[in-house]
Design an enzyme around this catalytic site. Sequence first.
Site, PDB file in Angstrom:
ATOM      1  N   HIS A 230      -7.503  -2.686  11.692  1.00 32.43           N
ATOM      2  CA  HIS A 230      -8.827  -3.321  11.585  1.00 32.43           C
ATOM      3  C   HIS A 230      -9.511  -3.401  12.960  1.00 32.43           C
ATOM      4  O   HIS A 230      -9.651  -4.495  13.511  1.00 32.43           O
ATOM      5  CB  HIS A 230      -8.667  -4.744  11.014  1.00 32.43           C
TER       6      HIS A 230
ATOM      7  N   GLU B 217       0.813  -1.211   0.000  1.00 33.13           N
ATOM      8  CA  GLU B 217       0.000   0.000   0.000  1.00 33.13           C
ATOM      9  C   GLU B 217       0.850   1.266   0.000  1.00 33.13           C
ATOM     10  O   GLU B 217       0.348   2.354   0.268  1.00 33.13           O
ATOM     11  CB  GLU B 217      -0.950  -0.008   1.199  1.00 33.13           C
TER      12      GLU B 217
END
Length: 271
Positions: free
Chosen positions: A145, A120
């Site tokens: 998360h 990313e």
Amino acid sequence: MKHSILDNRPELSSAILQIAETAGYLWEKGWAERNGGNITVNITEYVDEQMKALPAISQTRAIGAFLPHLKGCWFYCKGTQKRMRDLARDPMANGSIIRITDDCAHYEIVADQAVAPTSELPSHLSVHDYLLGKGSPYRASLHTHPIELVAMTHCRKFMEKDVATKLLWSMIPETKAFCPRGLGMVPYLMPGGVELAEATIRTIDEDYDVVMWEKHGVFAIDTDIMSAFDQIDVLNKAAQIYIAGKNMGFEPEGMSEAQMKDLSETFGLPK
Ligand code: 2HA
Ligand code: ZN
């Protein structure tokens, strides 16, 4: 001990230790299964002349984007496929320090090991480029998360603009005080894609520090990694309080509009 770029660089070491400590929290909280999550921190302010002269230990690689504000910048990046719980123990074996080349389109790894940065990287670096471009003091970006916040995004109502923000702020006064810009919402998009990066930047530009990716995770920015973590932590705590109330069989009342207004005035909060 093996030689490390952190040797005799107390400020840089301290910044990297904060990243490692944060990675440990992410694992302990259950927010970082397997290789889940990402951290990139702009460490340019800690780079001395000797460090600038160090040779690269990797090939020069394309970022996949032209990022003009990153000229001469250095970053610590979590390694691709690396685990947060491993990074907590050994940040320089599970991440690396990179520098952006003068063409603003490539990077090279400088230390300690040739650990390839997160897949990313283009999205994270695009956010850093955007932040520097607008003169922001923010240097850290964190993706993770958090269970309860992600669960909330499975509900249509909470994906509407500022519905989750208002609910979470009203659960406990600390939430608005320490996450005063609230929670921006980005509808589901493919993880790691350019579209997700662009939607994230658009949402940050609407003046959010924390952006929720539907059915996936959060992306937060702040001056340093601990502060980015704290914003997510207070929001997720508020979500847990909401859920605890629901589990006791009632709809949590929430602080009143007047109490929220009073809080904003007392703390001089934005919005
Ligand atoms: O890099 O969490 O969304 C691991 C991720 C990607
Ligand atoms: Zn993720």
